[in-house]
Design an enzyme around this catalytic site. Structure first.
Site, PDB file in Angstrom:
ATOM      1  N   GLU A   1    -110.775 -43.912   4.801  1.00  0.00           N
ATOM      2  CA  GLU A   1    -110.888 -44.774   5.990  1.00  0.00           C
ATOM      3  C   GLU A   1    -111.380 -46.168   5.607  1.00  0.00           C
ATOM      4  OE1 GLU A   1    -113.312 -44.747  10.273  1.00  0.00           O
ATOM      5  OE2 GLU A   1    -114.000 -43.522   8.597  1.00  0.00           O
TER       6      GLU A   1
ATOM      7  N   LYS B   1    -106.334 -45.029  15.279  1.00  0.00           N
ATOM      8  CA  LYS B   1    -107.327 -44.082  15.773  1.00  0.00           C
ATOM      9  C   LYS B   1    -107.310 -44.050  17.293  1.00  0.00           C
ATOM     10  CE  LYS B   1    -112.146 -42.729  14.990  1.00  0.00           C
ATOM     11  NZ  LYS B   1    -113.418 -43.096  14.338  1.00  0.00           N
TER      12      LYS B   1
ATOM     13  N   CYS C   1    -111.763 -40.231  10.670  1.00  0.00           N
ATOM     14  CA  CYS C   1    -113.186 -39.977  10.811  1.00  0.00           C
ATOM     15  C   CYS C   1    -113.432 -38.740  11.668  1.00  0.00           C
ATOM     16  CB  CYS C   1    -113.873 -41.217  11.372  1.00  0.00           C
ATOM     17  SG  CYS C   1    -115.688 -41.148  11.308  1.00  0.00           S
TER      18      CYS C   1
END
Length: 526
Positions: A285, A348, A401
């Site tokens: 990430e 995301k 994440c």
């Protein structure tokens, strides 16, 4: 046992609060990285006995009668969350000059808020309390419902759900494909709390027999499913890059080119002995320390790095200029082809509050409160999560994440896909239980979907897990290097006879009925 239970039932005042707090804190030892699940057979009986004694003075109003139960559940939850989530405060020390003031909010206030769920669960259970096994069933129902709500309300935060305590190894993870996390949360509490019926005359034999039967089924199904595990011969050669870049350096302008060079050097290294050259290289990430669109020279360098047919999946911040409006930023996984062109990107969807965006930002910015990630604007969230195509025509879906901890989201978005990908940067939390808890929850998503999981983390844990939760290879926290892994690409045999989410809710329904009947019979006897 009887004497100990009686003393706990009769405890009062600060001793009750301390016992509840310690029982909750002790339960954290059942979670990763400790995995000492036996403590659950101590923590939950203590909770049951404390609720047995959670009474108010005669003539008290309705709310006053519920207050002792709420207090027991809240102190239990406060102990559990403060012992299990203290490491979140480490993220605020990365830039201590700016965020150290918020340390009490992360370490104390967040557990205090999350403990409300357990306080309400205790109240719900106590409303239908009885002297028999029925109260154990109602407690399991109430806590499972609270865990589900914890994953749904206010963007959700189902970290360290109780059900994980019963699934420390792949053999014990397989039951989740039958009853989902909803059912596992309920059954875990039901079994862990069963020793409390040692003080009960009614239902003692039945309760112990049910607990033994559930444990045997849990272990037996896991052994059987793993004995049938077979992905076939097809694999995808993947390289995971784990550089363990210090979080304090990631956005340092003077360090950007050096960080980018580190990724290039590690990605270009020769394959490990006996390993095939990777078809896919994966960076964690926000690995790219700048906006790729602003650096055509970087894209050209990546094109020189990649061999014909190779693909790079890199965590990067993606910018998008809105016509007549501010530039939007996305936390993304960017797919880069061998010609140095951006082929695709997955943004995301589920952002971290206070980390990637600031709730009530208009108000909080006035008080000088800002989000942890330093960008001129909040991150924007994507509305959908499309799949991407990898070499060999494989379809992958990426979760960035902590998106990977939401089991319902992962199960839904993984339909029709071949591989799960998780990019994360746990360097925020240092060498603490946090990264290990994160990896364990990602591991369960592979089991639930029957798909292999490929995970790239800046400072660990990077690794590959097959569709049965078995770790093929992994780098430990703060390890530095590349991991060349042959990822099995066939789908695991799920052995699923029904929808696991619905099955989980059926389990909750059965427990609720059992708890209600126990309470009804107790009232009838009185």
């Amino acid at each position: 046992m009887d004497r100990l239970g009686s003393r706990i039932v009769l405890a009062w005042g600060w001793r009750r609060a301390a016992l509840a707090f310690l029982a909750g804190a002790l339960l954290v030892l059942a979670q990763a990285p400790y995995d000492f699940f036996a403590v659950g057979f101590v923590s939950f009986p203590i909770l049951v006995w404390l609720l047995d004694g959670a009474t108010s003075e005669a003539g008290s109003g309705r709310l006053a009668r519920l207050r002792p139960s709420f207090a027991v559940g809240w102190w239990f939850g406060f102990g559990y969350f403060i012992a299990g989530l203290w490491w979140i405060g480490n993220a605020l020390l990365v830039e201590a000059d700016s965020f150290a003031w918020a340390l009490p909010l992360a370490v104390v206030a967040l557990p205090a808020v999350l403990a409300i769920y357990y306080g309400l669960a205790a109240v719900l259970a106590r409303l239908f309390w009885s002297e028999s096994i029925g109260r154990i069933a109602m407690l399991a129902f109430a806590f499972a419902l609270a865990e589900w709500l914890r994953g749904q309300l206010f963007t959700g935060f189902p970290w360290n759900a109780i059900g994980y305590a019963a699934m420390p190894v792949p053999t014990l993870m397989q039951s989740s494909v039958l009853v989902s996390m909803v059912g596992m949360n309920a059954l875990t509490v039901f079994v862990f709390a069963m020793p409390a019926i040692a003080l009960s005359r009614r239902g003692r034999s039945l309760g112990l027999a049910l607990a033994a039967l559930l444990i045997a089924a849990h272990v037996g199904f896991g052994l059987f499913r793993l004995s049938q595990a077979d992905f076939g011969p097809n694999t995808l050669a993947v390289r995971l890059v784990q550089p363990s870049i210090l979080q304090s350096e990631k956005w340092d302008r003077e360090a950007r080119d050096r960080i980018f060079g580190t990724y290039l050097e590690m990605s270009a290294a020769a394959p490990a002995e006996g390993k095939s050259p990777p078809s896919v290289i994966i960076w964690p990430e926000t690995a790219v320390p700048f906006i790729l669109n602003d650096r055509p020279d970087a894209l050209s360098t990546l094109g020189d790095l990649l061999a014909d047919g190779q693909t790079l999946l890199a965590g990067a911040v993606r910018s998008e200029a809105a016509p007549g409006g501010p530039t939007r930023y996305y936390n993304s996984m960017t797919q880069i082809g061998d010609a140095g062109q951006i082929v695709d990107a997955i943004d995301k969807v589920h952002l971290v509050p206070f980390g990637e965006y600031l709730p009530f930002s208009g108000l909080l910015y006035r008080f000088g409160i800002s989000k942890i990630v330093a960008l001129p604007e909040d991150f924007s969230s994507a509305q959908t999560r499309p799949g991407i195509t990898l070499p060999g025509g494989l379809s992958a879906v990426a979760f960035i994440c902590y998106e990977i901890i939401f089991d319902e989201i992962v199960r839904k978005d993984a339909v029709g896909k071949d591989i799960l990908i998780n990019l994360t940067n746990d360097a925020w939390f240092g060498d603490t239980p946090g990264p290990r808890q994160h990896f364990r929850q990602a591991q369960l998503r592979a089991v639930e979907t029957g798909l292999p999981l490929v995970r790239a983390a800046n400072s660990g844990i990077s690794g590959v897990v097959d569709g049965f939760g078995r770790i093929i290879d992994a780098y430990t926290v703060n390890g530095v290097g590349t991991l060349d892994v042959a990822v099995p690409t066939g789908k695991g045999t799920i052995l699923r006879l029904w929808d696991p989410v619905w099955a989980g809710w059926i389990v909750l329904g059965i427990l609720a009925v059992g708890g209600f009947l126990g309470n009804f019979r107790a009232r009838k006897r009185h």
